[in-house]
Design a protein around this motif. Structure first.
Motif, PDB file in Angstrom:
ATOM      1  N   PHE A  67      -5.690   8.465  -3.520  1.00  0.00           N
ATOM      2  CA  PHE A  67      -5.459   7.021  -3.451  1.00  0.00           C
ATOM      3  C   PHE A  67      -5.193   6.666  -1.983  1.00  0.00           C
ATOM      4  CE2 PHE A  67      -4.748   5.577  -7.912  1.00  0.00           C
ATOM      5  CZ  PHE A  67      -4.940   6.799  -8.539  1.00  0.00           C
ATOM      6  N   TYR A  68      -5.800   5.586  -1.552  1.00  0.00           N
ATOM      7  CA  TYR A  68      -5.649   5.155  -0.153  1.00  0.00           C
ATOM      8  C   TYR A  68      -5.027   3.771  -0.175  1.00  0.00           C
ATOM      9  CZ  TYR A  68      -7.204   4.241   4.702  1.00  0.00           C
ATOM     10  OH  TYR A  68      -7.281   3.973   6.046  1.00  0.00           O
ATOM     11  N   GLN A  69      -3.854   3.655   0.382  1.00  0.00           N
ATOM     12  CA  GLN A  69      -3.181   2.351   0.364  1.00  0.00           C
ATOM     13  C   GLN A  69      -3.648   1.484   1.510  1.00  0.00           C
ATOM     14  OE1 GLN A  69       1.094   2.177   0.916  1.00  0.00           O
ATOM     15  NE2 GLN A  69       1.092  -0.060   0.805  1.00  0.00           N
ATOM     16  N   ILE A  70      -4.175   0.317   1.149  1.00  0.00           N
ATOM     17  CA  ILE A  70      -4.590  -0.657   2.163  1.00  0.00           C
ATOM     18  C   ILE A  70      -3.541  -1.757   2.230  1.00  0.00           C
ATOM     19  CG2 ILE A  70      -6.296  -2.444   2.688  1.00  0.00           C
ATOM     20  CD1 ILE A  70      -8.440  -0.616   1.615  1.00  0.00           C
ATOM     21  N   TYR A  71      -2.942  -1.919   3.376  1.00  0.00           N
ATOM     22  CA  TYR A  71      -2.064  -3.079   3.568  1.00  0.00           C
ATOM     23  C   TYR A  71      -3.013  -4.234   3.899  1.00  0.00           C
ATOM     24  CZ  TYR A  71       2.053  -5.794   4.661  1.00  0.00           C
ATOM     25  OH  TYR A  71       3.026  -6.757   4.645  1.00  0.00           O
ATOM     26  N   SER A  72      -3.327  -5.022   2.882  1.00  0.00           N
ATOM     27  CA  SER A  72      -4.460  -5.957   2.928  1.00  0.00           C
ATOM     28  C   SER A  72      -4.459  -6.857   4.172  1.00  0.00           C
ATOM     29  CB  SER A  72      -4.458  -6.831   1.679  1.00  0.00           C
ATOM     30  OG  SER A  72      -4.357  -6.026   0.530  1.00  0.00           O
ATOM     31  N   ARG A  73      -3.290  -7.257   4.581  1.00  0.00           N
ATOM     32  CA  ARG A  73      -3.167  -8.196   5.689  1.00  0.00           C
ATOM     33  C   ARG A  73      -3.572  -7.574   7.034  1.00  0.00           C
ATOM     34  NH1 ARG A  73      -0.945 -13.002   5.417  1.00  0.00           N
ATOM     35  NH2 ARG A  73      -0.179 -13.899   7.370  1.00  0.00           N
ATOM     36  N   SER A  74      -3.615  -6.267   7.085  1.00  0.00           N
ATOM     37  CA  SER A  74      -3.787  -5.595   8.382  1.00  0.00           C
ATOM     38  C   SER A  74      -4.963  -4.636   8.453  1.00  0.00           C
ATOM     39  CB  SER A  74      -2.510  -4.804   8.720  1.00  0.00           C
ATOM     40  OG  SER A  74      -1.417  -5.670   8.801  1.00  0.00           O
ATOM     41  N   PHE A  75      -5.846  -4.661   7.461  1.00  0.00           N
ATOM     42  CA  PHE A  75      -6.904  -3.644   7.463  1.00  0.00           C
ATOM     43  C   PHE A  75      -8.127  -4.107   8.252  1.00  0.00           C
ATOM     44  CE2 PHE A  75     -10.116  -0.955   5.049  1.00  0.00           C
ATOM     45  CZ  PHE A  75      -9.704   0.238   5.619  1.00  0.00           C
ATOM     46  N   MET A  76      -8.682  -5.272   7.855  1.00  0.00           N
ATOM     47  CA  MET A  76      -9.876  -5.762   8.556  1.00  0.00           C
ATOM     48  C   MET A  76     -10.011  -7.261   8.347  1.00  0.00           C
ATOM     49  SD  MET A  76     -12.339  -4.802  10.446  1.00  0.00           S
ATOM     50  CE  MET A  76     -13.472  -5.974  11.182  1.00  0.00           C
ATOM     51  N   ASP A  77     -10.131  -7.967   9.442  1.00  0.00           N
ATOM     52  CA  ASP A  77     -10.249  -9.428   9.401  1.00  0.00           C
ATOM     53  C   ASP A  77     -11.716  -9.820   9.545  1.00  0.00           C
ATOM     54  OD1 ASP A  77     -10.031 -12.151   9.741  1.00  0.00           O
ATOM     55  OD2 ASP A  77      -9.236 -12.014  11.789  1.00  0.00           O
ATOM     56  N   SER A  78     -12.266 -10.482   8.522  1.00  0.00           N
ATOM     57  CA  SER A  78     -13.705 -10.809   8.573  1.00  0.00           C
ATOM     58  C   SER A  78     -13.980 -12.181   9.166  1.00  0.00           C
ATOM     59  CB  SER A  78     -14.310 -10.740   7.169  1.00  0.00           C
ATOM     60  OG  SER A  78     -13.853 -11.841   6.396  1.00  0.00           O
ATOM     61  N   ASP A  79     -12.950 -13.057   9.184  1.00  0.00           N
ATOM     62  CA  ASP A  79     -13.247 -14.440   9.586  1.00  0.00           C
ATOM     63  C   ASP A  79     -12.527 -14.882  10.864  1.00  0.00           C
ATOM     64  OD1 ASP A  79     -10.736 -14.525   8.600  1.00  0.00           O
ATOM     65  OD2 ASP A  79     -11.115 -16.021   7.039  1.00  0.00           O
ATOM     66  N   GLY A  80     -11.968 -13.930  11.574  1.00  0.00           N
ATOM     67  CA  GLY A  80     -11.435 -14.246  12.903  1.00  0.00           C
ATOM     68  C   GLY A  80     -10.162 -15.076  12.930  1.00  0.00           C
ATOM     69  N   ASP A  81      -9.408 -15.089  11.836  1.00  0.00           N
ATOM     70  CA  ASP A  81      -8.151 -15.854  11.880  1.00  0.00           C
ATOM     71  C   ASP A  81      -6.942 -14.961  12.208  1.00  0.00           C
ATOM     72  OD1 ASP A  81      -7.924 -14.457   9.532  1.00  0.00           O
ATOM     73  OD2 ASP A  81      -7.417 -16.186   8.282  1.00  0.00           O
ATOM     74  N   GLY A  82      -7.206 -13.698  12.509  1.00  0.00           N
ATOM     75  CA  GLY A  82      -6.109 -12.807  12.904  1.00  0.00           C
ATOM     76  C   GLY A  82      -5.387 -12.162  11.740  1.00  0.00           C
ATOM     77  N   VAL A  83      -5.901 -12.435  10.522  1.00  0.00           N
ATOM     78  CA  VAL A  83      -5.271 -11.909   9.307  1.00  0.00           C
ATOM     79  C   VAL A  83      -6.341 -11.141   8.524  1.00  0.00           C
ATOM     80  CG1 VAL A  83      -4.285 -12.619   7.093  1.00  0.00           C
ATOM     81  CG2 VAL A  83      -3.593 -13.796   9.182  1.00  0.00           C
TER      82      VAL A  83
END
Ligand code: NOJ
Ligand code: MG
Length: 614
Positions: A67-83
């Motif tokens: 299992f790989y835990q992704i901290y959703s807010r910090s994994f990859m930003d697709s729309d350039g809002d920094g989140v």
């Protein structure tokens, strides 16, 4: 004499392999005549062998999964809002495949005002708009499915956000929602001032009670003020929670992680004359009445009712698993002592979680731990865990200092070997595979409510969880490749220019390469089904053996700061030559080098996976 048919029946039905049982059986068989003895012997051998293979070889998809835990807010930003966001995660699923993980579990993605970054949900049926839409999520599920990666969601049953419609209605005494939360009048002190009902403190510091003028009552929040506790003594609340689980499981998620599960119930106030009792003081020095550690949490945590509730939740998982003919896993997270922790596996008629999180490696080990402490922490969990249940291992999460910082960067590979090669389920917190270190987040940029609640610009750092939540480091580009934004929600950790996936992918030796080697090794029978034995060869060197039939591995790690020579023949049936299958980044040994079992020199921090040559 016992009729032969009965003996056969008994062997066929017995599913354990307890020594006592076989001894008794042997006694009965001894009394039979020779011909029956021979026949029975053959029968016993085939049955027991078949059973052994069945028990061991037939594993459900989750039983030795990574299992790989992704901290959703910090994994990859697709729309350039920094989140970070869902499309960002979708775009990186191939990466998960590449490193060999089976399941991604996402930190909360439901609608939330983000006071506790998603652990304060305002709508359990909606995706946080900042993270995307339901269509985005469904797309993620489809792509994950195509790649044979399963998705698990974090679910917060204990509390909602104070911005949830349920809470707003409850605070307005709406008839239906009136009893969804824990409301109390408090009392008047000798000066006629309104006071909270008792001394309970929130996990994030300060009173666990906050007054709402519109309802003219206090509500309970075991975590932040913005996270009112639901009332689990109200069956309507329980039903709603089950509906939420059903909703997401039906949508196709492979499981859910129920967080802070041991906080669901507080003591039943009716047993205390209608008033929630004060919690006793711990007497720990240096703490004040606003600190969580000031009180012994005997009325707000680990209440007996929770185990039945977990079992009720499990029934929901099972019903849907049966209907869809695939297991949906229930994971539970409880910060508690080991005896309580293993109760979440279920007991007696109460079924429990498939995976009750094992925080032993996180809670029991620190910078000063040596090989003996590691052995003790691992063996302790294995000892308390019900014999037939799967163990699970993790060494970090979004709440705890990163491995590289909590211990030291040189030990990253050793700990990944531990998590990935011990028996059972492995859980990796994103970034551990490349040895990410804690970021530095100054007071002015601090976001974690637990840190903000200290009101202390110096000491906040001791409790802040922001440093382990800084953006994932993909490459040496802007913001480590995480986002194109001018400013990311938390700053990217220093040193990302060197410490990132792209760099480690192209390097011959890197944590990333070690991690991939380990995930490949892990699918071998010795690691999937094999047995386990461990030794602290001295106070610095921890070693464990995994074997299946005659395929034997020894994992050896020098967690000390000096050179050692060790003798692996201290393990039963380990001798001769062993071949290196994996080695920590700074080791001078490489794949297929040979070492001597009876004389193995290890440099400080060196960790090896060795396979016995036969
Ligand atoms: C457990 C989560 O892991 C943590 O991050 C969160 O703050 C608490 N639950 C409260 O919701
Ligand atoms: Mg975004």
């Amino acid at each position: 004499m016992m009729p032969v048919a009965d003996i056969i029946k008994e062997i066929s039905q017995e599913e354990g392999n307890q020594v006592k049982y076989f001894e008794d059986l042997l006694e009965k068989i001894k009394k039979l005549n020779m011909m029956w003895k021979v026949l029975l012997f053959a029968f016993v051998v085939t049955t027991v062998q078949g059973r052994y293979e069945n028990v061991n070889m037939k594993q459900d998809w989750w039983e030795t999964a990574i299992f790989y835990q992704i901290y959703s807010r910090s994994f990859m930003d697709s729309d350039g809002d920094g989140v970070g966001d869902i499309n960002g995660i979708t775009s990186r699923l191939e990466y998960l495949k590449e490193i060999g993980v089976d399941v991604a579990w996402l930190s909360p993605i439901f609608k939330s005002p983000m006071h506790d970054f998603g652990y304060d949900v305002s709508d359990y049926y909606t995706i946080q708009p900042e993270y995307g839409t339901m269509e985005d999520f469904e797309h993620l599920l489809r792509k994950a499915n195509d790649l044979n990666i399963r998705i698990v969601l974090d679910f917060v049953p204990n509390h909602t956000s104070n911005e949830s419609e349920w809470f707003i209605k409850s605070s307005n005494k709406d008839e239906y929602y009136n009893d969804w939360y824990i409301w109390e009048n408090g009392y008047l002190d000798e000066h006629g001032r309104r006071r909270p009902p008792n001394n309970w403190v929130s996990v994030f510091r300060k009173s666990a009670w906050t007054f709402m003028t519109n309802r003219d009552q206090y509500y309970l929040h075991q975590f932040g003020e913005a996270q009112p506790d639901l009332n689990f003594r109200n069956p309507v609340v329980v039903d709603e929670m089950k509906n939420i689980i059903k909703f997401w499981l039906e949508k196709g998620v492979a499981g859910m992680r129920l967080t802070s599960i041991n906080h669901l119930f507080e003591a039943d106030k009716d047993l205390y004359g209608g008033r929630y009792p004060d919690e006793p003081l711990t007497g720990k020095p240096g703490l004040g009445p606003e600190d969580y550690g000031y009180l012994e949490h005997i009325y707000t945590k680990d209440q007996e009712e929770v185990y039945d509730m977990v079992s009720q939740f499990r029934d929901v998982f099972d019903a849907i698993s049966i209907r869809n003919n695939i297991t949906r896993v229930m994971m539970t997270d409880a910060n508690t002592n080991i005896k309580n922790a293993v109760r979440y596996y279920g007991e007696g008629i109460h079924s429990g979680a498939h995976i009750p999180f094992n925080l032993a490696l996180v809670e029991d080990l620190d910078r000063d731990s040596d090989a003996r402490d590691i052995k003790y922490a691992v063996d302790r969990w294995l000892t308390y865990k019900p014999l037939k249940k799967q163990a699970n291992w993790l060494i970090g999460n979004h709440d705890k200092s990163r491995v590289a910082s909590r211990f030291r960067p040189e030990l990253v590979d050793a700990f990944n070997m531990l998590v990935l090669l011990l028996p059972g389920i492995a859980i990796t917190y994103m970034g551990e595979e490349i040895g990410m270190i804690n970021g530095f987040v100054p007071w002015s940029e601090t976001k974690d409510p637990q840190a903000c609640n200290t009101d202390d610009p110096v000491n906040f750092i001791q409790v802040s969880r922001d440093p382990v939540r800084t953006p994932y480091q993909w490459n040496n580009g802007k913001n480590g490749g995480f986002s194109t934004a001018e400013k990311t929600w938390l700053p990217v950790a220093d040193g990302y220019e060197q410490l990132n996936v792209a760099n480690q992918r192209s390097a011959v030796r890197s944590h990333y390469q070690v991690y991939r080697t380990l995930t490949n090794l892990r699918i071998r029978p010795a690691f999937k089904y094999g047995r386990y034995e461990s030794l602290a060869l001295n106070s610095d060197v921890f070693a464990f053996k995994r074997w299946y039939n005659d395929d034997t591995y020894v994992i050896v790690m020098n967690v000390g700061k000096t050179y050692h020579v060790v003798n692996l023949t201290a393990f039963d049936l380990v001798f001769g030559q062993l071949e290196v299958e994996a080695s920590s980044v700074l080791s001078s040994r490489s794949y297929s080098d040979n070492v001597q079992a009876n004389y193995l020199d290890l440099t400080a921090d060196e960790a090896l996976v060795l396979r016995m040559q036969i």
